[in-house]
Design an enzyme around this catalytic site. Structure first.
Site, PDB file in Angstrom:
ATOM      1  N   LYS A   4     -12.060 -19.889  27.221  1.00 19.30           N
ATOM      2  CA  LYS A   4     -11.906 -19.010  26.056  1.00 19.30           C
ATOM      3  C   LYS A   4     -10.464 -19.167  25.577  1.00 19.30           C
ATOM      4  CE  LYS A   4     -14.122 -15.514  23.878  1.00 19.30           C
ATOM      5  NZ  LYS A   4     -15.538 -15.255  23.666  1.00 19.30           N
ATOM      6  N   GLY A  41     -20.186  -0.290  16.782  1.00 18.36           N
ATOM      7  CA  GLY A  41     -19.738  -1.511  16.112  1.00 18.36           C
ATOM      8  C   GLY A  41     -20.849  -2.131  15.287  1.00 18.36           C
ATOM      9  N   GLY A 100     -20.337  -4.974  13.283  1.00 15.11           N
ATOM     10  CA  GLY A 100     -19.733  -6.206  12.781  1.00 15.11           C
ATOM     11  C   GLY A 100     -20.784  -7.294  12.672  1.00 15.11           C
TER      12      GLY A 100
HETATM   13  P1  NAI Z   1     -16.850  -8.376  14.666  1.00 10.96           P
HETATM   14  O1  NAI Z   1     -15.361  -8.372  14.643  1.00 10.96           O
HETATM   15  O2  NAI Z   1     -17.579  -8.985  13.538  1.00 10.96           O
HETATM   16  O3  NAI Z   1     -17.394  -6.879  14.828  1.00 10.96           O
HETATM   17  C1  NAI Z   1     -16.794  -5.908  15.618  1.00 10.96           C
HETATM   18  C2  NAI Z   1     -17.072  -4.578  14.916  1.00 10.96           C
HETATM   19  O4  NAI Z   1     -16.643  -3.523  15.761  1.00 10.96           O
HETATM   20  C3  NAI Z   1     -16.313  -4.424  13.589  1.00 10.96           C
HETATM   21  O5  NAI Z   1     -17.195  -3.966  12.583  1.00 10.96           O
HETATM   22  C4  NAI Z   1     -15.239  -3.384  13.918  1.00 10.96           C
HETATM   23  O6  NAI Z   1     -14.878  -2.616  12.789  1.00 10.96           O
HETATM   24  C5  NAI Z   1     -15.946  -2.571  14.971  1.00 10.96           C
HETATM   25  N1  NAI Z   1     -15.084  -1.788  15.854  1.00 10.96           N
HETATM   26  C6  NAI Z   1     -13.880  -2.112  16.377  1.00 10.96           C
HETATM   27  N2  NAI Z   1     -13.419  -1.133  17.162  1.00 10.96           N
HETATM   28  C7  NAI Z   1     -14.367  -0.156  17.149  1.00 10.96           C
HETATM   29  C8  NAI Z   1     -14.481   1.113  17.771  1.00 10.96           C
HETATM   30  N3  NAI Z   1     -13.531   1.594  18.570  1.00 10.96           N
HETATM   31  N4  NAI Z   1     -15.614   1.821  17.551  1.00 10.96           N
HETATM   32  C9  NAI Z   1     -16.589   1.357  16.741  1.00 10.96           C
HETATM   33  N5  NAI Z   1     -16.521   0.174  16.120  1.00 10.96           N
HETATM   34  C10 NAI Z   1     -15.431  -0.576  16.319  1.00 10.96           C
HETATM   35  O7  NAI Z   1     -17.250  -9.047  16.072  1.00 10.96           O
HETATM   36  P2  NAI Z   1     -18.651  -9.633  16.503  1.00 10.96           P
HETATM   37  O8  NAI Z   1     -18.636 -11.092  16.283  1.00 10.96           O
HETATM   38  O9  NAI Z   1     -19.735  -8.807  15.946  1.00 10.96           O
HETATM   39  O10 NAI Z   1     -18.576  -9.411  18.079  1.00 10.96           O
HETATM   40  C11 NAI Z   1     -18.753  -8.133  18.657  1.00 10.96           C
HETATM   41  C12 NAI Z   1     -18.623  -8.234  20.172  1.00 10.96           C
HETATM   42  O11 NAI Z   1     -19.598  -9.144  20.670  1.00 10.96           O
HETATM   43  C13 NAI Z   1     -17.285  -8.781  20.656  1.00 10.96           C
HETATM   44  O12 NAI Z   1     -16.924  -8.178  21.864  1.00 10.96           O
HETATM   45  C14 NAI Z   1     -17.553 -10.257  20.877  1.00 10.96           C
HETATM   46  O13 NAI Z   1     -16.688 -10.839  21.829  1.00 10.96           O
HETATM   47  C15 NAI Z   1     -18.968 -10.182  21.406  1.00 10.96           C
HETATM   48  N6  NAI Z   1     -19.703 -11.402  21.224  1.00 10.96           N
HETATM   49  C16 NAI Z   1     -19.851 -11.941  19.967  1.00 10.96           C
HETATM   50  C17 NAI Z   1     -20.580 -13.091  19.795  1.00 10.96           C
HETATM   51  C18 NAI Z   1     -20.854 -13.662  18.431  1.00 10.96           C
HETATM   52  O14 NAI Z   1     -21.758 -14.508  18.305  1.00 10.96           O
HETATM   53  N7  NAI Z   1     -20.144 -13.238  17.404  1.00 10.96           N
HETATM   54  C19 NAI Z   1     -21.142 -13.817  20.948  1.00 10.96           C
HETATM   55  C20 NAI Z   1     -20.991 -13.132  22.211  1.00 10.96           C
HETATM   56  C21 NAI Z   1     -20.260 -11.987  22.326  1.00 10.96           C
END
Ligand code: NAI
Length: 369
Positions: free
Chosen positions: A100, A201, A203
Site C-alpha cells: 500500500k 460514509g 463516498g
Molecule cells: P471515499 O473517500 O470516496 O469515501 C469516504 C466517505 O466517508 C466520504 O464520503 C467522506 O465524506 C466520509 N467520511 C469521512 N469521515 C467520516 C466520518 N467520520 N463519518 C462519516 N462519514 C465520513 O472512499 P471510498 O473509496 O468510498 O472508501 C471507503 C473506505 O473503503 C476506505 O476505508 C477505503 O480504504 C475502503 N476501501 C475502498 C475500496 C475502493 O474500491 N474504493 C476498496 C477497499 C477498501
C-alpha cells in the site's frame, strides 16, 4: 528524490515521542519486506510505499492521498494497510502479495496534482514491479491514468468501452453479498427486505452499497461529514439521516462502516446496537482485542479485508488483462461463500471471526500453486 531528508525527520519525530526507538520494532507494526520513503522537493511529494509481502506475487494495493497529523501517523497507516492487503489478496486467492502507499497531502494546499502523482509514479516504477498501485481514498481514476506515462505498475485505468477503472462499485458489490450472507447466517433472514442497515460514509463505495441495499429492500440510516451526500441519500433512497457521532449507535440490524479505519474501538463498541458489522472501510478494528470485545457483546464482525476485496479483484483482473465484467462479478460474488465458510469455522473453532480470518489468510501467505 530526497528520501534521506525525510527519513531523518521521521526519526527525529520518533525520537521525540515515547515510542521505542526502532523503526523495525514499533509496537503493533507488522514486519515488512520493504518500505520506501519517497520525497521530491519540486512537486512537494512525500510518500510512503510499503511492501508487506511478495510471497504470493508482486505486492498490489491502492494509494491513499490524505492529510495526516504527522509523518509517523502516515507511516503507521501505510504499514497497517499494506499488511491488510497481504491478508486480503491471500483470502481472495489472488496471485499477488500485499502493499500500500500513502501520499501525505501537502500542508500548503498549493500543489500541481499531475506533477505530484507523476513523481509518485516514478517512485512506484523505482520498485521495479515489487509494488503495483491503484486507487484508494483521496485518489481518482484520473490520477491513475496520468501515472501511466511514468510507470507500468498501475491499475484501475478507465478504458473506453472496455472493463476497467474505478473499483468502488465492485468493492460495494462484494460488501453487499457479504451483508446478505451474514444476515442469513446471523439473523436467519434470507432476504434483505426490511433489514435495517446503518451506513457510515457515503463516498465511492458507500454510495454504491447504499444503492444495492436500497434495491434489495433494506431500510437505510446514513451519516457522512458531507451533508450534500446525506441529503441525496435521503432523497434517493428514503434513508434516515443521523449525525456522524450517532451512526454507530443507531438502532439497526447491520452497521456498515465505509469511511476510515479504527472506528470500532473501546469507546464505540459498548454503544453498538446492531447484530452484524460488515463494511468496506479498511482496518475497522482499532486493535485485535476489539474483535474479541465485539464477540463478547454478541456482535458478529465480518473482517474488512475479507468483505472489501471486490475492488482489488477488479483491478487485479484488469492488470492481468482478464477484465471481463461478468467474470469479475462472479469472482467478487464468491466473497459470500467465504463469509459462510468463515462463520462455520468460527463455530467449529469456538473463536472470533477476526482471529479465524487472520489465521486463514496467514496460512495462504505462500506462492499459489
Ligand atoms: P471515499 O473517500 O470516496 O469515501 C469516504 C466517505 O466517508 C466520504 O464520503 C467522506 O465524506 C466520509 N467520511 C469521512 N469521515 C467520516 C466520518 N467520520 N463519518 C462519516 N462519514 C465520513 O472512499 P471510498 O473509496 O468510498 O472508501 C471507503 C473506505 O473503503 C476506505 O476505508 C477505503 O480504504 C475502503 N476501501 C475502498 C475500496 C475502493 O474500491 N474504493 C476498496 C477497499 C477498501
Amino acid at each position: 528524490m530526497n528520501a534521506a531528508t525525510d527519513l531523518s525527520r521521521v526519526l527525529a519525530d520518533h525520537a521525540a515521542s515515547s515510542i521505542p526507538s526502532s523503526l523495525f520494532g514499533l509496537p503493533d507494526q507488522p514486519a515488512h519486506e520493504r518500505v520506501l520513503l519517497a520525497s521530491d522537493e519540486q512537486t512537494g511529494l512525500k510518500a510512503i510505499l510499503a511492501v508487506h509481502s511478495t510471497a504470493r506475487g508482486p505486492a498490489f494495493g491502492g494509494c491513499r492521498f490524505w492529510t495526516y497529523d504527522n509523518e509517523l501517523a502516515a507511516l503507521n497507516d501505510a504499514l497497517r494497510l499494506s499488511q491488510g492487503m497481504s491478508l486480503k489478496n491471500a483470502l481472495a486467492d489472488l496471485p499477488f502479495g500485499g502493499g500500500k502507499a500513502v501520499i501525505l497531502k501537502p500542508a500548503s494546499g498549493q500543489f500541481d496534482r499531475a506533477a505530484l502523482f507523476a513523481a509518485f509514479g516514478r517512485a512506484v516504477q523505482s520498485l521495479d514491479g515489487a509494488y503495483i498501485t491503484a486507487e484508494d481514498v483521496g485518489t481518482t481514476t484520473a490520477d491513475m491514468l496520468g501515472m501511466q506515462a511514468v510507470t507500468s505498475y498501475v491499475s484501475g485505468i478507465p478504458r473506453a468501452g472496455a472493463f476497467g477503472g474505478d473499483p468502488s462499485p465492485k468493492t460495494a458489490w462484494g460488501v453487499f453479498v457479504a451483508i446478505r450472507a451474514g444476515v442469513e447466517k446471523v439473523l436467519g433472514r434470507n432476504s434483505l427486505e426490511g433489514v435495517r442497515v446503518a451506513l457510515q460514509g457515503l463516498g465511492a463505495v458507500g454510495w454504491h452499497l447504499a444503492a444495492f441495499l436500497h434495491q434489495a429492500g433494506a431500510k437505510l440510516v446514513v451519516a457522512d461529514i458531507d451533508a450534500a451526500k446525506v441529503a441525496r441519500a435521503v432523497e434517493q433512497f428514503g434513508a434516515v439521516a443521523v449525525g456522524v457521532h450517532e451512526i454507530l449507535a443507531a438502532e439497526v440490524d447491520v452497521i456498515a462502516p465505509n469511511a476510515l479505519g479504527a472506528t470500532l474501538n473501546a469507546q464505540s463498541i459498548p454503544t453498538l446496537r446492531a447484530a452484524l458489522v460488515c463494511g468496506a472501510a479498511n482496518n475497522q478494528l482499532a486493535t485485535a482485542a476489539d474483535g474479541d470485545a465485539l464477540q463478547a457483546r454478541g456482535i458478529t464482525y465480518l473482517p474488512d479485508y475479507l468483505v472489501n476485496a471486490g475492488g482489488i479483484i477488479s483491478v487485479a483482473r484488469e492488470y492481468r488483462g482478464e477484465g471481463e465484467e461478468q467474470a469479475v462479478m462472479a469472482e467478487v460474488s464468491k466473497i459470500a461463500d467465504r463469509v459462510v465458510e468463515l462463520l462455520e469455522r468460527v463455530k467449529r473453532e469456538d473463536s472470533t471471526p477476526g482471529r479465524v480470518a487472520d489465521a486463514w489468510a496467514r496460512s495462504k501467505l505462500v506462492k499459489p500453486v
